[in-house]
Design a protein around this motif. Structure first.
Motif, short mmCIF file in Angstrom:
data_model
loop_
_atom_site.label_atom_id
_atom_site.label_comp_id
_atom_site.label_asym_id
_atom_site.label_seq_id
_atom_site.Cartn_x
_atom_site.Cartn_y
_atom_site.Cartn_z
N ASP A 66 0.96 -1.26 0.07
CA ASP A 66 0.28 0.15 0.18
C ASP A 66 0.59 1.56 -0.02
OD1 ASP A 66 -2.59 -1.65 0.11
OD2 ASP A 66 -2.50 -1.66 2.29
N ARG A 69 1.65 1.44 -3.40
CA ARG A 69 1.30 1.92 -4.56
C ARG A 69 0.70 3.32 -3.85
NH1 ARG A 69 -2.66 -2.59 -2.70
NH2 ARG A 69 -2.09 -3.80 -4.55
N GLU A 70 0.74 4.23 -2.70
CA GLU A 70 0.78 5.50 -1.90
C GLU A 70 2.01 6.47 -2.51
OE1 GLU A 70 -0.33 8.48 1.76
OE2 GLU A 70 -0.44 6.06 1.29
N ARG A 72 3.31 5.70 -6.02
CA ARG A 72 3.75 5.92 -7.15
C ARG A 72 2.03 6.69 -7.57
NH1 ARG A 72 7.63 5.28 -7.46
NH2 ARG A 72 9.21 3.75 -8.12
N ALA A 97 2.33 -3.37 -8.00
CA ALA A 97 2.27 -1.77 -7.11
C ALA A 97 3.40 -0.75 -7.56
CB ALA A 97 2.60 -1.96 -5.68
N GLY A 98 4.79 -1.29 -8.21
CA GLY A 98 5.37 -0.29 -8.83
C GLY A 98 6.34 -0.64 -8.31
N ARG A 177 -1.51 -4.08 -15.86
CA ARG A 177 -1.91 -3.79 -14.26
C ARG A 177 -1.28 -1.93 -14.07
NH1 ARG A 177 -5.97 -5.53 -11.02
NH2 ARG A 177 -4.63 -4.27 -9.33
N HIS A 178 0.21 -2.43 -14.15
CA HIS A 178 1.34 -1.08 -13.83
C HIS A 178 1.15 0.19 -14.68
CE1 HIS A 178 6.05 -0.13 -13.13
NE2 HIS A 178 5.41 0.72 -13.63
N ARG A 181 -2.50 1.97 -14.88
CA ARG A 181 -1.90 2.28 -13.48
C ARG A 181 -1.32 3.62 -13.79
NH1 ARG A 181 1.19 0.44 -10.25
NH2 ARG A 181 2.99 1.45 -11.37
N ASP A 182 -0.16 3.86 -14.77
CA ASP A 182 0.12 4.30 -15.08
C ASP A 182 -0.31 5.85 -15.77
OD1 ASP A 182 1.93 4.14 -12.83
OD2 ASP A 182 3.84 4.12 -13.55
N PRO A 186 -5.49 4.45 -10.94
CA PRO A 186 -5.70 3.35 -9.96
C PRO A 186 -7.31 2.63 -10.91
CG PRO A 186 -5.68 5.37 -8.97
CD PRO A 186 -5.21 5.43 -10.41
N THR A 189 -7.42 -0.62 -14.45
CA THR A 189 -6.53 -1.27 -14.21
C THR A 189 -7.12 -2.48 -14.91
OG1 THR A 189 -6.17 -1.83 -11.65
CG2 THR A 189 -4.93 -0.36 -12.13
#
Length: 230
Positions: A66, A69-70, A72, A97-98, A177-178, A181-182, A186, A189
């Protein structure tokens, strides 16, 4: 953040490991800032804009994934996960998640240093090169101009954003997903259709033969990667 002495934020609740990582980094000419909670680590990153983050997943106030994710959501600082969790599912989740790299405990300090240096080199290289090329394509990152065989190529803002994410991680496989998201955020995804459509657009505009791409490659059932940068 100093050009000559990189600043590393170490987010780790085990004081013994934290001291070991700090001592190792400082011995090799880096500044180490410590946090023993996720919230404290986020504060350190926001305050000091470090060169790199070393992150444990098992924090007392948050799951490390988490925290990734925050981070990123507002920074592309390289993140190396340092965790006792060894399952492939967890590693994939952290990378998805990054995170940029994943090192399991117990670890050797030489390997940690090698991975830290690799991420710092990648970041420095990206900052120093205002234009990159692959095949017949040149991307001028400073002006957001793209040419193919010397002729301008018009990319939509979304196409350009997708291309720059691939450039930032050139040679590395990025999961669907990466990328979703980018590029789209988010909440998108699960919309792999977006990604297929826009990768198709990029191939049509940038590849010599879109049906047989040489640079914008599909990694079946995983994602995509950009190869051949020079």
């Amino acid at each position: 953040m100093s050009d000559t002495q990189p600043t590393i934020v170490v987010i780790e609740d085990d004081p013994q490991i934290r001291r070991l990582v700090r001592s190792t980094l400082q011995t090799h000419g880096m500044t180490a800032l410590e946090a023993d909670t996720g919230s404290g680590g986020l504060s350190e990153v926001a305050s000091h804009q470090p060169s790199l983050v070393v992150l444990d997943l098992g924090l007392p106030d948050a799951d490390g994934i988490d925290i990734i994710r925050e981070l990123r959501g507002w920074t592309q600082v390289p993140i190396i996960v340092l965790s006792a969790r060894t399952s492939e599912v967890t590693k994939v989740a952290a990378l998805d998640a990054g995170a940029d790299d994943y090192l399991t405990k117990p670890f050797g300090v030489s390997e940690l240093l090698a991975r830290v240096r690799a991420q710092l080199r990648r970041t420095a290289s990206s900052a120093e090169v205002p234009a990159i090329s692959f095949g017949e394509v040149t991307v001028h990152l400073g002006t957001r101009e793209v040419t193919k065989a010397g002729q301008p190529v018009r990319l939509t803002p979304t196409e350009y954003k997708l291309l720059t994410v691939l450039i930032q991680h050139a040679g590395r496989v990025l999961t669907q997903r990466h990328l979703l998201r980018d590029v789209w955020g988010p909440d998108q995804t699960n919309n792999a259709h977006y990604l297929r459509v826009y990768m198709g657009h990029l191939r049509q505009k940038l590849e010599r033969d879109p049906a047989q791409p040489e640079h914008l490659l599909t990694e079946t059932a995983v994602g995509y990667r950009l190869v051949g940068l020079r």
